[in-house]
Design a protein around this motif. Structure first.
Motif, short mmCIF file in Angstrom:
data_model
loop_
_atom_site.label_atom_id
_atom_site.label_comp_id
_atom_site.label_asym_id
_atom_site.label_seq_id
_atom_site.Cartn_x
_atom_site.Cartn_y
_atom_site.Cartn_z
N LEU A 105 -20.84 -31.98 -5.24
CA LEU A 105 -19.72 -32.90 -5.44
C LEU A 105 -19.49 -33.77 -4.21
O LEU A 105 -19.17 -34.96 -4.33
N LEU A 106 -19.64 -33.20 -3.03
CA LEU A 106 -19.51 -34.01 -1.82
C LEU A 106 -20.53 -35.13 -1.81
O LEU A 106 -20.22 -36.28 -1.46
N ARG A 107 -21.76 -34.83 -2.22
CA ARG A 107 -22.79 -35.86 -2.23
C ARG A 107 -22.51 -36.92 -3.30
O ARG A 107 -22.89 -38.08 -3.13
N VAL A 108 -21.87 -36.51 -4.39
CA VAL A 108 -21.50 -37.49 -5.41
C VAL A 108 -20.60 -38.57 -4.82
O VAL A 108 -20.73 -39.75 -5.13
N SER A 158 -10.82 -39.26 1.68
CA SER A 158 -10.14 -40.23 0.82
C SER A 158 -10.25 -39.90 -0.66
O SER A 158 -9.42 -40.33 -1.45
N GLU A 159 -11.26 -39.14 -1.07
CA GLU A 159 -11.46 -38.83 -2.49
C GLU A 159 -11.03 -37.40 -2.82
O GLU A 159 -11.48 -36.82 -3.80
N ARG A 160 -10.15 -36.87 -2.01
CA ARG A 160 -9.81 -35.45 -2.14
C ARG A 160 -9.21 -35.10 -3.50
O ARG A 160 -9.58 -34.11 -4.12
N GLU A 181 -5.08 -25.84 -0.69
CA GLU A 181 -4.74 -25.96 -2.10
C GLU A 181 -5.17 -24.68 -2.80
O GLU A 181 -6.36 -24.33 -2.81
N LYS A 182 -4.20 -23.99 -3.39
CA LYS A 182 -4.47 -22.75 -4.10
C LYS A 182 -4.69 -23.08 -5.57
O LYS A 182 -3.78 -23.46 -6.29
N LEU A 183 -5.93 -22.91 -6.04
CA LEU A 183 -6.26 -23.24 -7.41
C LEU A 183 -6.07 -22.06 -8.35
O LEU A 183 -5.88 -22.25 -9.55
N ALA A 184 -6.15 -20.84 -7.82
CA ALA A 184 -5.95 -19.63 -8.60
C ALA A 184 -5.63 -18.51 -7.63
O ALA A 184 -5.69 -18.68 -6.41
N ASP A 185 -5.29 -17.34 -8.20
CA ASP A 185 -4.98 -16.20 -7.33
C ASP A 185 -6.17 -15.78 -6.49
O ASP A 185 -6.01 -15.20 -5.42
N ASN A 186 -7.36 -16.08 -6.99
CA ASN A 186 -8.56 -15.67 -6.27
C ASN A 186 -9.36 -16.84 -5.71
O ASN A 186 -10.52 -16.68 -5.35
N LEU A 187 -8.76 -18.03 -5.64
CA LEU A 187 -9.51 -19.20 -5.21
C LEU A 187 -8.62 -20.15 -4.42
O LEU A 187 -7.58 -20.59 -4.91
N VAL A 188 -9.06 -20.48 -3.20
CA VAL A 188 -8.31 -21.37 -2.31
C VAL A 188 -9.29 -22.36 -1.69
O VAL A 188 -10.40 -21.99 -1.31
N LEU A 189 -8.86 -23.61 -1.60
CA LEU A 189 -9.62 -24.64 -0.89
C LEU A 189 -8.86 -25.04 0.36
O LEU A 189 -7.65 -25.29 0.30
N VAL A 204 -10.98 -32.43 -6.03
CA VAL A 204 -10.41 -31.13 -6.40
C VAL A 204 -10.32 -31.00 -7.91
O VAL A 204 -10.63 -29.93 -8.47
N ALA A 205 -9.93 -32.07 -8.59
CA ALA A 205 -9.80 -32.00 -10.05
C ALA A 205 -11.14 -31.73 -10.71
O ALA A 205 -11.24 -30.92 -11.64
N ARG A 206 -12.19 -32.38 -10.23
CA ARG A 206 -13.52 -32.17 -10.82
C ARG A 206 -14.04 -30.78 -10.51
O ARG A 206 -14.65 -30.13 -11.37
N TYR A 207 -13.79 -30.31 -9.30
CA TYR A 207 -14.23 -28.96 -8.97
C TYR A 207 -13.50 -27.92 -9.81
O TYR A 207 -14.10 -26.97 -10.33
#
Length: 695
Positions: A163-166, A121-123, A103-111, A127-130
C-alpha cells in the motif's frame, strides 16, 4: 572359451596398518610411543614467583610513576567566536516514536505513525484501504492466539508495504511488534495484539513521462490534457491506471478506432526519489463512421440496423456508439449473440480522416415462444393464461402474438401485431384486437376492442428520461353491475371511440427498484360514448407523481400521489369498465381490489369520476441474505367520488408492513395491509404478492 588367471594381489601393494604395528605397541602403548623421543631437559630456572607478590623495584623501567609526577598549571583555551557549526540537513524523515500518533483499528490491531516530517499526506485513505484488506481484523478474538496472530501479521506487513508503494512511498519501512500495544502495557499479556509503526519516508514523484507515439495524433493537445499526469506530480499507481483508462476512452471517443495502449512501465530511481513512466501509445489514425454491414441481411438488414444506430455516416467514430449499437441489436430479442467491429475501408490521408464500416456479426435466436401460467388469487380466483409468439414473422422485427386467458373472473382471446424500432430507435407500433368477458367485484363487461398505439418506450436496457405514447381505440362493450344474490341488473351497451396520449418524465436510477429521483406521468384521453340512444363526450385524465430519496446507506423513502377525473358526462353515461376505482396492492393497501369508493344499496362498488390517492413508505435494508432483504412499513390513503371534483366523502386509510427480496430480475414484494376505517364487508387483513415495488 579361453580363460585367463586372475591376479589376486598386487605384489607392489603397501603393507597393511596391522602389519606395521608390533605387538609390543598393543601391550604398552605409552612406552612404545616414547621410543625415539628425547627426554625433556631439566628446568634449572628459579622458582616461579607468586603473582600476588608486589614488585619492589621494576626492572628496566626508568620513568617515574604517575603518582610521583608533578604537572605545571596550564591556561584554558578561549572559544573562538567566529566558528559556526553547520546545520546538516540529510533529508531523512523526522521520526519520534515517543510522540507517534496511534490509530486503534481493533482490540488486537494498532497502527502507529511516528514520522513527523515530511507528513504522511495520504494517511486517511491509506488506513481505510488497509482496514478493508487486513487479515488480522478477520481473526476472531477467541482464535487470536499468538501463533495465528504472528502468521497474519506477516501477511499484513507485506500488505502495508504494498500500500505504501501504491501511494508512491518506495523507501517506506514497517516495524512490526506482537504482544503489546505499547511498552509496559499489561493488557496485551491477556489479549495478544499487533502494532505496526508506519514510516513512509519521502514520497516519490514522477520523472520523465513517455507516451509513445501519442504526439503523432492530430488531437495530441486534447489527448495529452486527458492524461492528467505531469512530471513532478506525486507518484500514485492508482492514478496511472485511472489516467490510462481516461486516455483510452478519449482515443475511442475521438475517432481513433484502432488505438492501442501497452501496459504501463514504471522505473523507480531511489537516488532521485522519482519514477519514470512509460506508456506506449499507438493512436493508429483518426476515422469517421461509414456504412453498417449485416452478416445476415435477410434476417436483419444493414439498413435496418443503421436506422437504430445513434450515428450517421460521416460522423466521427465513437467507441461508445459502437457499443450502444451492439446493445440495441441485443435488445431486439432476435439474436443470441452479436458483435460490432470497425473495419477500415479508407485509410487516413494527411488531415483527412479514414472511414470504417461497422460489421455486425449475429447469431439468430429461437424466434417462436410458447408461454403459459397458472395462478390463484384471493381477489381474482383461478387464472390460466397462455400465448404463442413469433418475434420476426414480418421482418424486420415484426412479431405476431396470440393469447388467451381462462379464469374465474376473466376470459379473453386476442391477437397482437407489434413492430419494434418502427420509424426510429425504440419506437414501437402495436395493433391489438381482443374479445373479453370480465366479471369482477365491480362490474360485468363483455367487450370487443381494437387498439392502435405508437410509442417511444422505456425498457430495462434503455431507461429513458422521456417516454411517450399516442393511440386510438374503438370498442363495443355490454356491461352491468355485478349480479349478487340472484338480483339481475339491467345491461347497457356502450359504443366508445377514443384517442389518447401519455408522457412520462423519469429521473430515477431504476425502473423496478428506484432509490433516487422522481417520475411524472400525464395521461389524456378524449372519448365519445353512445349509449341508450344518446351521444356523450368526456375527457379521461390522470396525473401521477412519485419521488424517491435515499437516507443513509440502507434506507429509501418513497412517496407518490395520483389524481384522476372524468369531466363532461354523468356517471351512467360512462361504462363501468371506464370509471375510476381504488383499492388493492397498487392502490390503497388493506382493502380489496376496487373496494374503495361509492357503493350501491347492495354494497357493490359503482366507481366514480374522480380519484385521489397518496402513499408513503420506507424501504429499510436489514442486512440479511447479503442485503437482499428489506422491511417496508407503509401508509396509504385514497378517495373516489361520484363527481368529477373530489369531495373525500369515501376516503379510506390503510397501513401495514411488507418485505422485499431483491432477486436478479427485480424485487419480490409481499405486503400485509390493514384497513384503518373499513366498511362492514372489508376483510380485517389483506395480503399482496407481486414482482416489483408498489410504485
Amino acid at each position: 572359451m579361453i580363460s585367463y588367471p586372475v591376479l589376486a594381489q598386487d605384489p607392489q601393494a603397501p603393507e597393511r596398518l596391522e602389519d606395521l604395528i608390533p605387538d609390543s605397541a598393543l601391550e604398552d602403548p605409552e612406552a612404545w610411543a616414547q621410543q625415539g623421543v628425547d627426554a625433556p631437559a631439566e628446568d634449572t630456572s628459579e622458582d616461579i614467583p607468586d603473582p600476588s607478590t608486589p614488585i619492589a623495584d621494576p626492572i628496566g623501567i626508568e620513568i617515574a610513576w604517575p603518582d610521583e609526577l608533578e604537572i605545571d598549571g596550564f591556561e584554558a583555551l578561549e572559544p573562538e567566536e567566529e566558528i559556526e557549526f553547520a546545520d546538516l540537513d540529510t533529508g531523512a524523515p523526522v521520526i519520534a516514536f515517543e510522540d507517534a500518533e496511534v490509530e486503534k483499528l481493533a482490540d488486537n490491531l494498532v497502527l502507529g505513525f511516528p514520522q513527523a516530517e515530511p507528513p504522511f499526506s495520504e494517511r486517511g485513505d491509506f488506513v481505510a484501504r488497509y482496514e478493508a484488506l487486513s487479515t488480522i481484523e478477520e481473526l476472531d478474538d477467541s482464535d487470536a492466539n499468538v501463533a495465528q496472530l504472528a502468521a497474519r501479521a506477516r501477511e499484513d506487513e507485506e500488505l502495508l508495504g504494498n500500500l505504501l508503494r501504491v501511494y508512491g512511498y518506495y523507501d517506506g519501512e514497517i516495524i512490526r511488534s506482537i504482544g503489546t500495544v505499547a511498552p509496559g502495557d499489561e493488557v496485551a499479556l491477556e489479549r495478544p495484539s499487533v502494532r505496526f509503526d508506519i514510516i513512509p519516508g519521502a514520497r516519490f514523484r514522477y520523472g520523465t513521462i513517455n507516451l509513445g507515439n501519442l504526439d503523432a495524433a492530430p488531437d495530441y493537445a486534447l489527448l495529452r490534457d486527458t492524461f492528467d499526469i505531469q512530471p513532478g506530480d506525486f507518484l500514485q499507481s492508482d492514478k496511472i491506471l485511472q489516467e490510462q483508462f481516461n486516455l483510452d476512452r478519449a482515443l475511442g471517443e475521438n475517432g481513433y478506432a484502432f488505438a492501442e495502449i501497452d501496459e504501463p512501465e514504471l522505473l523507480i530511481d531511489h537516488d532521485r526519489n522519482e519514477g519514470d513512466l512509460t506508456l506506449a501509445v499507438e493512436p493508429g489514425g483518426k476515422y469517421v463512421f461509414g456504412e453498417v454491414v449485416s452478416s445476415d441481411p435477410d434476417f436483419l438488414s444493414g439498413r435496418h440496423i443503421a436506422s437504430i444506430a445513434r450515428f450517421e455516416p460521416g460522423e466521427t467514430y465513437q467507441r461508445s456508439l459502437s457499443l450502444d449499437l451492439r446493445r440495441a441489436v441485443t435488445a431486439t430479442g432476435l439474436v443470441s449473440a452479436v458483435s460490432v467491429t470497425p473495419r477500415e475501408v479508407q485509410a487516413p490521408v494527411g488531415d483527412e480522416p479514414g472511414v470504417v464500416a461497422m460489421d455486425v456479426e449475429m447469431t439468430r435466436a429461437k424466434l417462436r415462444t410458447i408461454a403459459g401460467a397458472i395462478g390463484y388469487g384471493s381477489e381474482e380466483g383461478f387464472r390460466v393464461q397462455a400465448s404463442w409468439e413469433h418475434r420476426n414473422i414480418f421482418p424486420p422485427e415484426g412479431s405476431l402474438r396470440v393469447r388467451g386467458i381462462a379464469g374465474t373472473q376473466e376470459q379473453l382471446a386476442g391477437i397482437t401485431f407489434r413492430k419494434n424500432n418502427f420509424g426510429g430507435r425504440d419506437k414501437v407500433l402495436t395493433l391489438d384486437a381482443y374479445a373479453s368477458n370480465v366479471d369482477n367485484v365491480a362490474y360485468e363487461a363483455r367487450t370487443v376492442a381494437i387498439t392502435g398505439t405508437y410509442e417511444r418506450s422505456s425498457t430495462l436496457l434503455f431507461q429513458k428520461p422521456l417516454a411517450w405514447a399516442l393511440g386510438a381505440e374503438i370498442l363495443a362493450t355490454d356491461e352491468r353491475n355485478r349480479v349478487i344474490s340472484g338480483i339481475p341488473r339491467p345491461r347497457q351497451t356502450y359504443l366508445i371511440a377514443a384517442v389518447f396520449g401519455r408522457a412520462t418524465i423519469d429521473t430515477t436510477d431504476s425502473l423496478l427498484n428506484p432509490t433516487e429521483g422522481f417520475r411524472l406521468t400525464g395521461y389524456l384521453a378524449p372519448e365519445t360514448s353512445r349509449t341508450a340512444g344518446q351521444q356523450y363526450y368526456y375527457l379521461r385524465n390522470q396525473a401521477d407523481a412519485s419521488y424517491y430519496q435515499s437516507v443513509g446507506s440502507d434506507t429509501v423513502l418513497a412517496g407518490r400521489v395520483r389524481f384522476a377525473s372524468i369531466p363532461g358526462a354523468p356517471l351512467f353515461a360512462i361504462a363501468p369498465s371506464r370509471r375510476l376505482y381504488a383499492g388493492g396492492g397498487a392502490s390503497v393497501r388493506g382493502y380489496g381490489y376496487q373496494a374503495v369508493g361509492p357503493r350501491n344499496d347492495l354494497g357493490e362498488p359503482v366507481g366514480g369520476r374522480s380519484l385521489v390517492e397518496a402513499s408513503v413508505e420506507a424501504r429499510v435494508g436489514t442486512g440479511f441474505f447479503d442485503g437482499a432483504l428489506s422491511v417496508v412499513p407503509f401508509f396509504d390513503v385514497g378517495s373516489v367520488s361520484i363527481e368529477s371534483t373530489p369531495n373525500f366523502r369515501y376516503i379510506k386509510y390503510g397501513a401495514g408492513v411488507g418485505v422485499r427480496y431483491e432477486s436478479g430480475f427485480g424485487p419480490l414484494r409481499l405486503d400485509v395491509g390493514v384497513p384503518l376505517n373499513p366498511e362492514p364487508d372489508d376483510a380485517p387483513v389483506a395480503v399482496y404478492v407481486s414482482l416489483g415495488q408498489a410504485f
